[in-house]
Design a protein around this motif. Sequence first.
Motif, mmCIF file in Angstrom:
data_model
loop_
_atom_site.group_PDB
_atom_site.id
_atom_site.type_symbol
_atom_site.label_atom_id
_atom_site.label_comp_id
_atom_site.label_asym_id
_atom_site.label_seq_id
_atom_site.Cartn_x
_atom_site.Cartn_y
_atom_site.Cartn_z
ATOM 1 N N LEU A 118 0.831 -1.201 0.000
ATOM 2 C CA LEU A 118 0.000 0.000 0.000
ATOM 3 C C LEU A 118 0.864 1.249 0.000
ATOM 4 O O LEU A 118 0.529 2.257 -0.629
ATOM 5 N N THR A 140 -0.777 -1.111 -7.559
ATOM 6 C CA THR A 140 -2.220 -0.971 -7.384
ATOM 7 C C THR A 140 -2.904 -2.335 -7.486
ATOM 8 O O THR A 140 -3.796 -2.653 -6.695
ATOM 9 N N THR A 143 -2.173 -4.267 -4.340
ATOM 10 C CA THR A 143 -2.947 -3.671 -3.249
ATOM 11 C C THR A 143 -4.392 -4.141 -3.300
ATOM 12 O O THR A 143 -4.982 -4.527 -2.280
ATOM 13 N N TYR A 147 -6.526 -6.357 -0.460
ATOM 14 C CA TYR A 147 -7.832 -5.977 0.089
ATOM 15 C C TYR A 147 -8.850 -7.094 -0.096
ATOM 16 O O TYR A 147 -9.719 -7.296 0.757
ATOM 17 N N HIS A 178 -7.727 3.976 1.811
ATOM 18 C CA HIS A 178 -7.930 3.102 0.656
ATOM 19 C C HIS A 178 -8.083 3.877 -0.637
ATOM 20 O O HIS A 178 -7.647 3.426 -1.703
ATOM 21 N N GLN A 181 -5.060 4.591 -2.506
ATOM 22 C CA GLN A 181 -4.402 3.369 -2.982
ATOM 23 C C GLN A 181 -5.098 2.765 -4.201
ATOM 24 O O GLN A 181 -4.715 1.703 -4.675
#
Length: 211
Positions: A118, A140, A143, A147, A178, A181
């Motif tokens: 992140l 990205t 990341t 999640y 978030h 990110q």
Amino acid sequence: MAHAPGKPIDVHTWSTPNGWKIPIMLEECGLPYRVVPVNIGRGDQMAPNFLALSPNNKIPAIVDPDGPGHEPITIFESAAILQYLGRKTGCLYPTDERARVMVDEWLSWQVAGFGPMLGQAHHFRIYAEEKIPYAIERFTTETQRLYRVLDRRLAGRDYVAGDYSIADIAILTWAKYHGKQGVDLAGLPHVKAWLDRVLARPAVQRGFAAI
């Protein structure tokens, strides 16, 4: 679990995801502390006096005047500090070995993957002077994958490792941002519910406001 007041712990930190973890933990556990700002924007973390506390020149670091044996102790690295404070107070860190292993797993997941990936997504999406499409896509994409891992874990659970714990604290300070990110919580309902739940905690709010 509230802890009896004593000499304040000095928290050398700054307003970053890693930096907020420790004030939040101290607020949750009711320990007295004093924030010692380390302005990383102007390079305070490179100063010799901070290097003496944190050999890697990274925040946060703490000095607990009432450490083991009632002697002062200095600790760097956010996960090590969280674990130490959990052991010291019995707060948000279970003593049962199976439960503790579960907390340690998700704390390690944050330290080894969630935070670094992140952080790189933050950097290349927002702060890098040169926009590098490969780097933006790489970090990205990873990341977003992380999640999804978190969302699956939170399905049917209020917190990542049973009861609310240091693992949740470690993860929430990153997940709060978030949007920066490249992550939309609309497709991550369990993460969204969890994040709303933990951010509503008064101690979490006080911890964020402390820096």
